[in-house]
Design an enzyme around this catalytic site. Structure first.
Site, PDB file in Angstrom:
ATOM      1  N   GLY A   1      22.153 -39.437  11.139  1.00 34.20           N
ATOM      2  CA  GLY A   1      20.721 -39.309  11.413  1.00 34.20           C
ATOM      3  C   GLY A   1      20.001 -40.627  11.256  1.00 34.20           C
ATOM      4  O   GLY A   1      18.773 -40.647  11.109  1.00 34.20           O
ATOM      5  N   ASP A   2      20.757 -41.730  11.269  1.00 29.26           N
ATOM      6  CA  ASP A   2      20.105 -43.028  11.125  1.00 29.26           C
ATOM      7  C   ASP A   2      20.908 -44.083  11.885  1.00 29.26           C
ATOM      8  O   ASP A   2      21.423 -43.790  12.958  1.00 29.26           O
ATOM      9  CB  ASP A   2      19.917 -43.358   9.634  1.00 29.26           C
ATOM     10  CG  ASP A   2      18.652 -44.154   9.389  1.00 29.26           C
ATOM     11  OD1 ASP A   2      18.530 -45.247   9.967  1.00 29.26           O
ATOM     12  OD2 ASP A   2      17.781 -43.693   8.632  1.00 29.26           O
TER      13      ASP A   2
END
Ligand SMILES: *[C@@H]1O[C@H](CO)[C@@H](O)[C@H](O)[C@H]1NC(C)=O
Ligand SMILES: *[C@@H]1O[C@H](CO)[C@@H](O)[C@H](O)[C@H]1NC(C)=O
Ligand SMILES: *[C@@H]1O[C@H](CO)[C@@H](O)[C@H](O)[C@H]1NC(C)=O
Ligand SMILES: *[C@@H]1O[C@H](CO)[C@@H](O)[C@H](O)[C@H]1NC(C)=O
Ligand SMILES: *[C@@H]1O[C@H](CO)[C@@H](O)[C@H](O)[C@H]1NC(C)=O
Ligand SMILES: *[C@@H]1O[C@H](CO)[C@@H](O)[C@H](O)[C@H]1NC(C)=O
Ligand SMILES: *[C@@H]1O[C@H](CO)[C@@H](O)[C@H](O)[C@H]1NC(C)=O
Ligand SMILES: *[C@@H]1O[C@H](CO)[C@@H](O)[C@H](O)[C@H]1NC(C)=O
Ligand SMILES: *[C@@H]1O[C@H](CO)[C@@H](O)[C@H](O)[C@H]1NC(C)=O
Ligand SMILES: *[C@@H]1O[C@H](CO)[C@@H](O)[C@H](O)[C@H]1NC(C)=O
Length: 426
Positions: free
Chosen positions: A231-232
């Site tokens: 998610g990054d």
């Protein structure tokens, strides 16, 4: 006792290239099971066989309940099972219970590997189980900040000539990997998966900061054959990363591949030089699992003004990024294929960044974007960007929209099918 070690069969020391090599030892360890704590036996095996020996962790789950350092010298570790970090959040958030060897943003580590001339092979059957779901669900309703103590899953620190291979990191609570103050490190066959499964957060990115890797103060690092769902940042190349090779990388969801952020520390310059990235796939996944697919590759620095101090804020740092090539890149529905900005964490009245980007080369890019801002390169007016080239850059805008190529404060940009200028407006 489950820890068995054999003093090498050949008990006489031998001499290789003039160095005395003691008899090699082998340790073999099995999980204790039944809710028991494996930390002591794992540490004991590495203490016995981690230097001039080899250690085998058999398949299964090793329950790790406290911070651990492996100091490996001329050593091989077969990690066939998973080191499963007990998800006692309050325990790990106590600064006494993690290491702070990663200088940037004072990030915490629960597992540090250091030493020289070693191989850790997880045979695609083992690695680290971060038990991140407990953390993600907890931090969905608690404040997060850089340096708050959420631990990096695997930290390679102060290491030389090491290979980590066929290694899985499942459900990392925070950054999956960091390599810091190390050189001649090869990661070959890394699999990372940070995917929420809590029904409360379907369609939301509750796995922020689950970066695939951050490289920092390290030279000659190869990232080969990675598959990262996060998610990054899939990969984040931070300050003083030199001679970095990334080849055959799949990034599923998240923010894409980052250079930065750079220039966070006003008293330190960040140097990034000689980075080759080849054969990259950056692809959007099921939005119920991970809604973001923000960038292809992006470059970011803080402004020229220090706004507060790290870990949570900063800026004002100088340095440069030079000689980057990213070739054979396939994008699938990313928002911003190529983005460069120098205003991270800044305010409109800030001084422009003194950190300069140059020698950026992009070849053989294809695929699709969900917006028409295909190229958005916004260099600092204080230093500009020199020597940006393109070759076969054919990323498509959404149907019916004409692509925009924006280049601010750049020298001549060559190789695009249309001019790249300050507005990108035809
Ligand atoms: C790991 O060990 C701790 C401490 O003994 C224990 O509380 C915990 O339940 C164990 N975890 C598992 C999954 O066995
Ligand atoms: C950390 O350890 C020190 C020394 O033992 C102790 O004084 C301190 O209270 C501990 N901090 C926390 C937050 O537990
Ligand atoms: C790094 O490793 C060397 C040995 O290779 C050691 O002498 C030194 O103390 C280590 N530095 C840190 C900061 O751990
Ligand atoms: C870079 O690291 C690789 C892998 O350890 C090694 O083979 C190579 O010699 C290193 N190159 C330099 C210039 O140190
Ligand atoms: C990542 O984990 C999720 C949840 O278990 C799973 O659905 C998904 O297939 C995994 N991704 C990959 C690339 O294996
Ligand atoms: C690329 O990496 C994946 C693992 O992520 C691997 O399965 C595949 O074989 C690699 N491809 C090549 C050409 O090495
Ligand atoms: C730079 O500043 C940071 C705090 O922002 C401090 O921790 C560090 O020691 C300083 N480094 C040097 C080399 O002055
Ligand atoms: C990077 O290296 C340069 C030159 O060696 C040094 O001055 C600078 O402080 C280093 N920056 C960081 C973040 O370590
Ligand atoms: C780009 O692709 C072409 C055709 O496949 C190939 O000849 C060329 O070497 C590639 N360029 C780079 C920098 O990989
Ligand atoms: C930017 O490029 C477009 C497309 O060629 C051109 O029409 C426009 O005049 C240029 N704008 C500026 C400010 O140079």
């Amino acid at each position: 006792m489950r820890l068995i070690y054999f003093l090498g069969l050949a008990l006489s020391s031998c001499s290789v290239l003039g160095k005395v090599v003691p008899p090699s030892r082998t340790c073999s360890v099995r999980p204790l099971g039944k809710g028991r704590d494996d930390t002591t036996q794992v540490e004991a095996a590495i203490a016995t066989c981690g230097q001039f020996g080899s250690t085998v962790f058999e398949e299964g789950t090793f329950n790790i309940t406290r911070k651990m350092t492996w100091n490996l010298q001329s050593s091989k570790v077969d990690l066939k099972g998973f080191l499963s970090f007990n998800p006692d959040i309050q325990f790990w958030l106590n600064p006494n219970n993690t290491y702070r060897v990663v200088f940037i943003q004072s990030q915490a580590s629960w597992f540090v590997v250091t030493g020289d001339n070693f191989i850790i092979d997880a045979h695609n059957t083992g690695g680290i189980q971060g038990n991140g779901q407990t953390w993600w669900s907890y931090f969905a309703t608690h404040t997060k900040a850089d340096g708050d103590g959420r631990p990096i899953s695997l930290t390679v620190f102060n290491a030389t000539r090491a290979t980590i291979k066929n290694f899985k990191i499942l459900s990392p609570p925070f950054w999956s990997n960091t390599v810091a103050q190390s050189r001649e490190i090869v990661y070959d066959g890394m699999f990372v998966n940070a995917s929420n499964q809590d029904p409360l957060y379907v369609g939301k990115n509750v796995v922020p900061n689950t970066d695939g890797i951050n490289t920092y103060r390290s030279d000659n690092v190869s990232l080969l054959n990675w598959d990262v769902t996060c998610g990054d940042d899939c990969l984040a190349i931070k300050g003083n990363s030199t001679n970095i090779l990334a080849r055959n990388i799949t990034c599923r969801g998240g923010n894409g591949i980052a250079f930065g952020s750079l220039g966070q520390y006003a008293n330190l310059s960040d140097i990034v030089q000689n980075v080759e990235m080849d054969n990259l796939l950056i692809t959007r996944i099921d939005p119920n699992v991970q809604p973001n697919m923000a960038n292809g590759i992006y470059f970011k620095s803080w402004t020229g003004t220090a706004n507060g101090v790290p870990p949570t804020a900063g800026g004002g740092g100088g340095g440069f990024v030079n000689n980057v090539i990213a070739s054979n890149v396939k994008l699938d529905r990313v928002n911003a294929p190529l983005h460069l900005y120098q205003t991270n964490g800044g305010h409109s009245a800030d001084l422009p960044s003194q950190l300069s980007f140059g020698g950026l080369h992009f070849a053989n890019w294809s695929g699709t974007a969900l917006t028409n801002k295909i190229i958005d390169i916004e260099c600092s007016p204080a230093v500009g960007c020199a020597d940006i080239t393109f070759e076969s850059f054919t990323v498509s805008a959404p149907a019916g929209q004409s692509p925009r190529f924006i280049c601010q404060n750049t020298d001549d940009v060559t190789g695009l099918s249309a001019p790249c200028n300050a507005t990108g407006q035809a």
